[in-house]
Scaffold this motif. Sequence first.
Motif, PDB file in Angstrom:
ATOM      1  N   VAL A  59      -6.813   8.836 -14.712  1.00 44.20           N
ATOM      2  CA  VAL A  59      -5.977   7.631 -14.784  1.00 44.20           C
ATOM      3  C   VAL A  59      -4.512   8.050 -14.808  1.00 44.20           C
ATOM      4  O   VAL A  59      -4.116   8.951 -15.549  1.00 44.20           O
ATOM      5  CB  VAL A  59      -6.317   6.808 -16.039  1.00 44.20           C
ATOM      6  N   THR A  60      -3.723   7.409 -13.981  1.00 38.61           N
ATOM      7  CA  THR A  60      -2.321   7.799 -13.844  1.00 38.61           C
ATOM      8  C   THR A  60      -1.407   7.008 -14.778  1.00 38.61           C
ATOM      9  O   THR A  60      -1.786   5.974 -15.346  1.00 38.61           O
ATOM     10  CB  THR A  60      -1.837   7.580 -12.404  1.00 38.61           C
ATOM     11  N   VAL A  61      -0.191   7.503 -14.896  1.00 43.57           N
ATOM     12  CA  VAL A  61       0.831   6.806 -15.676  1.00 43.57           C
ATOM     13  C   VAL A  61       1.029   5.395 -15.130  1.00 43.57           C
ATOM     14  O   VAL A  61       1.112   4.416 -15.884  1.00 43.57           O
ATOM     15  CB  VAL A  61       2.159   7.593 -15.645  1.00 43.57           C
ATOM     16  N   GLY A  62       1.111   5.271 -13.818  1.00 43.81           N
ATOM     17  CA  GLY A  62       1.330   3.964 -13.206  1.00 43.81           C
ATOM     18  C   GLY A  62       0.186   3.001 -13.468  1.00 43.81           C
ATOM     19  O   GLY A  62       0.405   1.810 -13.746  1.00 43.81           O
ATOM     20  N   GLN A  63      -1.043   3.491 -13.387  1.00 46.09           N
ATOM     21  CA  GLN A  63      -2.197   2.633 -13.650  1.00 46.09           C
ATOM     22  C   GLN A  63      -2.236   2.197 -15.106  1.00 46.09           C
ATOM     23  O   GLN A  63      -2.530   1.034 -15.402  1.00 46.09           O
ATOM     24  CB  GLN A  63      -3.481   3.383 -13.270  1.00 46.09           C
ATOM     25  N   PHE A  64      -1.937   3.128 -16.004  1.00 42.16           N
ATOM     26  CA  PHE A  64      -1.943   2.771 -17.419  1.00 42.16           C
ATOM     27  C   PHE A  64      -0.822   1.789 -17.728  1.00 42.16           C
ATOM     28  O   PHE A  64      -1.004   0.855 -18.514  1.00 42.16           O
ATOM     29  CB  PHE A  64      -1.815   4.024 -18.283  1.00 42.16           C
TER      30      PHE A  64
END
Length: 297
Positions: A59-64
């Motif tokens: 899970v990426t920073v952007g998704q989180f």
Amino acid sequence: MAFVKLPAGEFLMGSDETPESLARVYPQLPTRRFDQLDDEGPVHRVRITRSFWMGQHEVTVGQFRRFVEASGYVPESVADRTGGYGWNADYDPATTKRGDAFEGRDPRYSWRNPGFTQSDDHPVVNVTWNDAQALAAWLSKTEGRRYRLPTEAEWEYACRAGTRSRYSSGEEPRSLLSAANVFDANSARYWPRWQPMAVDGDDGYAFTAPVGSFAPNPWGLYDMHGNAWEWVADWHGDKYYAQSPLDDPQGPVEGEVRVRRGGSWHTWAFYARAAYRNWNAPDTRYTLVGIRLVRED
């Protein structure tokens, strides 16, 4: 999020390597490290009885961030106002009782700020097991499909991807240079005291790398070794493997710490092995620990 469908199947879980054989491969480590691996055995057969979709990436920073903004969820490092851990160039591990590589807990550090620069395509870190559960629950409600953390057995099955070697890339630590972001010459420049533990080479990243920057494993999954440790669903049990059921093991029914797997950008190669098990309390937030999700059929 992109997911890869993994087939039902079976594999041998765990490791039966002796301390002597490990010491030959990792001569730079203190020998006592090789006597602390009882929970990796016994090697046992596990059958995954149903196919499932594994996150192709962490899970990426952007998704989180999109989850936090859309749901209103407040991650634990912010909610309890104690923060997380982070890299600080002026921080000296030798001055602390624990000798931890990172500064914290401190409110200045959280999933938004691990002390080093990240873009939206880097893996989110400083997230707790409880944060991961909240993300999975929100996704499930929003999309009408079940998302969850993988079980520990599903995680190792996916990581090995049909292999029995120490890493899906092979037996040797140097095989990770093209397959994983771990503690290497680039990272060791910031922690010279641990230079001997670095993989012999430069993987191009001193801290986290954008997800998918390295070669995938044989099943098309990226960063199963390195980049960020990944929470799994299970409680940890030192003796669980001796009583693990054949079909779809779920881990102990209770415990105090949750398992995390795979190693990180700051992890010595020895601890990025497919069989290695680590754990933390569910509210732990650390600059090396992130999330990978499963989606059910």
